[in-house]
Design an enzyme around this catalytic site. Structure first.
Site, PDB file in Angstrom:
ATOM      1  N   HIS A   7       0.772  -1.297   0.148  1.00 53.84           N
ATOM      2  CA  HIS A   7       0.102   0.030   0.077  1.00 53.84           C
ATOM      3  C   HIS A   7       0.757   1.205   0.219  1.00 53.84           C
ATOM      4  O   HIS A   7       0.302   2.302  -0.357  1.00 53.84           O
ATOM      5  CB  HIS A   7      -0.915  -0.108   1.147  1.00 53.84           C
TER       6      HIS A   7
ATOM      7  N   ASP B 210       0.272  -7.697   1.555  1.00 53.69           N
ATOM      8  CA  ASP B 210       0.677  -6.172   1.623  1.00 53.69           C
ATOM      9  C   ASP B 210       2.289  -6.013   1.801  1.00 53.69           C
ATOM     10  O   ASP B 210       2.838  -5.535   2.591  1.00 53.69           O
ATOM     11  CB  ASP B 210      -0.030  -5.542   2.953  1.00 53.69           C
TER      12      ASP B 210
ATOM     13  N   GLY C 200       3.077   6.985   7.913  1.00 52.50           N
ATOM     14  CA  GLY C 200       4.168   7.162   7.378  1.00 52.50           C
ATOM     15  C   GLY C 200       5.067   5.954   8.133  1.00 52.50           C
ATOM     16  O   GLY C 200       6.413   5.702   7.280  1.00 52.50           O
ATOM     17  N   ASN C 201       4.903   5.494   8.944  1.00 58.85           N
ATOM     18  CA  ASN C 201       5.539   4.298   9.558  1.00 58.85           C
ATOM     19  C   ASN C 201       5.625   3.010   8.628  1.00 58.85           C
ATOM     20  O   ASN C 201       6.193   2.036   8.881  1.00 58.85           O
ATOM     21  CB  ASN C 201       5.211   3.901  10.900  1.00 58.85           C
ATOM     22  N   SER C 202       4.501   2.933   7.830  1.00 62.51           N
ATOM     23  CA  SER C 202       4.203   1.728   7.102  1.00 62.51           C
ATOM     24  C   SER C 202       5.677   1.351   6.260  1.00 62.51           C
ATOM     25  O   SER C 202       6.180   2.083   5.404  1.00 62.51           O
ATOM     26  CB  SER C 202       3.219   1.684   5.940  1.00 62.51           C
TER      27      SER C 202
ATOM     28  N   LEU D  42      -4.195 -22.126 -13.959  1.00 64.95           N
ATOM     29  CA  LEU D  42      -4.497 -23.333 -13.052  1.00 64.95           C
ATOM     30  C   LEU D  42      -5.874 -23.941 -13.535  1.00 64.95           C
ATOM     31  O   LEU D  42      -5.826 -25.007 -13.736  1.00 64.95           O
ATOM     32  CB  LEU D  42      -4.668 -22.803 -11.577  1.00 64.95           C
ATOM     33  N   GLY D  43      -6.732 -23.062 -13.999  1.00 60.11           N
ATOM     34  CA  GLY D  43      -8.014 -23.553 -14.388  1.00 60.11           C
ATOM     35  C   GLY D  43      -9.233 -23.841 -13.605  1.00 60.11           C
ATOM     36  O   GLY D  43      -9.948 -25.051 -13.546  1.00 60.11           O
TER      37      GLY D  43
END
Length: 457
Positions: free
Chosen positions: A185, A215, A300-302, A359-360
């Site tokens: 993100h 993520d 902002g720490n992400s 894969l199907g």
């Protein structure tokens, strides 16, 4: 369980009783065409919901703010809001918006530490963690994402330039590139990415790979673009063993809090294996089993680092719980889980459309809540299987549940899609399937993936 999804083709073609059919060119494990709910057809669960366990105690919705602040001049906005049932039924959640100045204290001044005993692991932290910070800071970067945001008005849909801030960790380096782990993100929707190193030098980065199902993302920076002084000052982070982490052990968070620059906060590991579900920008439900910490986590720490007392990275900061009644509940993706995924993104490129594998199946997500109610495993429920596909040849049948694919636990259709983007046609993979015909006992089978384009013709 034969009527769980009712896959009788004749009934599906009739379009009655809430049944759904798929055209052959729509059947692709990489897309979820219908997000099924256990309440869609009025079915009652086979058993009442248990009251025990973390997930069962999650009551009314509380807001988890993705720790990813939008930076526009001096104004910060949270990039997204995600929810998790966390309180009892009578509690009322309130969303804290960073743009309104309601975030927690960033805690830039280092708090006193905690001493715990975990056998041979030294977890003693004093009030001064400057040595750890000094050692780790050269491996932490700021990530600035410049992109376009669409918004709708009475006059139509418009695009506006937007800038957001996150963090990253230098995890690998070769002759040509350094590689930075961060959150998906943080880089999502980027037109340009700017990587700012600890000495303030900023260079352009390129998205190397992403995995929206957990993520995670990797950004590469060409070494030739990095000045020699900066190159000699940066370092690759030392990774720890998050599986060996103990509750109560000291923890340190380093990241680009509020987009102001790198800061340091301290706390402890509050819990392990917290199952947190969020909805990403594409509407996919992302569920991770995360480390919980009370070290201050802010927008902002992400993508920043969760460290142990040795200065080893034990997690990648991902989210926080934001509510007026909550303090100190931040979450990080355990590094022992994340590293295999990060390493695959570093070592491999996404295959081209011409090489893409198939894969199907047509699949539907089985969440933990649905698993408990209907007594089937979590994973991807096989709604239909394409004739002549690799899935059919390997013996995968409708009503089976895929629980693991190529050595990785499968929690959603989106997980399958993210794994397969690196696998070319002709690859043979091990798939763990819970067989409906055998009371959902698991068995491991080999599936040779076919060519996507040939399969959908």
């Amino acid at each position: 369980m034969s009527d769980f999804y009712n896959n009788d083709p004749k009934k599906n073609e009739s379009g009655t009783n809430g049944n759904y059919s798929y055209k052959k060119d729509e059947i692709n494990q990489g897309e979820s065409y219908y997000q099924w709910s256990p309440y869609d057809d009025g079915r009652k669960s086979k058993k009442s919901k248990k009251s025990g366990g973390f997930g069962a105690k999650l009551g009314k919705t509380a807001a988890i703010a993705l720790v990813f602040g939008l930076v526009a001049g001096i104004t910060f906005q949270s990039v997204a809001l995600v929810t998790d049932k966390f309180y009892d039924k009578d509690s009322t959640a309130a969303v804290e918006d960073a743009s309104e100045g309601t975030t927690e204290d960033s805690g830039d001044s280092v708090a006193s530490g905690t001493t715990t005993s975990t056998g041979s692991v030294d977890t003693t932290v004093t009030s001064d963690v400057s040595e750890i910070a000094e050692s780790v800071l050269p491996a932490i970067v700021q990530v600035t994402n410049a992109g376009l945001t669409e918004y709708q008005t009475f006059f139509g849909t418009f695009q506006q330039e937007s800038t957001s801030a996150g963090s990253g960790i230098i995890v690998s380096q070769d002759e040509d590139y350094i590689y930075i782990a961060t959150n998906n993100h943080v880089v999502s929707g980027a037109e340009t990415l700017t990587i700012t190193f600890n000495d303030g030098e900023a260079v352009e980065g390129t998205i190397k790979g992403t995995d929206s199902s957990c993520d995670l993302a990797v950004v590469s920076v060409e070494i030739k673009d990095i000045p020699n002084e900066t190159l000699s000052a940066i370092k690759v982070a030392t990774l720890g063993d998050s599986d060996a982490t103990s509750v109560g052990e000291a923890a340190i968070v380093i990241g680009n809090a509020m987009g102001y620059g790198t800061s340091v906060t301290t706390g402890i590991i509050s819990a392990k294996d917290r199952e947190v579900s969020i909805t990403d920008e594409e509407g996919n439900i992302v569920t991770n089993s995360l480390l919980q910490t009370d070290a201050a986590v802010n927008p902002g720490n992400s993508g920043g680092a969760l460290l142990n007392a040795k200065g080893e990275v034990i997690g990648i900061v991902s989210a926080k719980l934001s509510d007026t009644t909550v303090e100190g509940m931040g979450y990080a993706i355990p590094i022992s889980y994340a590293w295999d995924i990060i390493e695959q993104m570093v070592d491999n490129d996404v295959v081209s459309e011409l090489e893409a594998s198939y894969l199907g199946i047509a699949g539907r997500d089985i969440t933990s809540e649905m698993s408990e109610q209907y007594e089937i495993p979590t994973g991807v429920y096989v709604a239909q299987v394409v004739e002549g596909s690799g899935a059919e040849a390997a013996g995968i049948e409708p009503e089976d549940v895929i629980t693991s694919f190529n050595g990785r636990k499968v929690t959603s259709v989106n997980t399958l899609n993210n794994i397969m983007q690196y696998l070319p046609a002709g690859s043979t993979v091990e798939v763990v399937v819970a067989k409906a015909s055998n009371n959902y006992e698991e068995e491991t089978i080999e599936v040779t993936l076919t060519h996507k384009i040939d399969s959908v013709q």
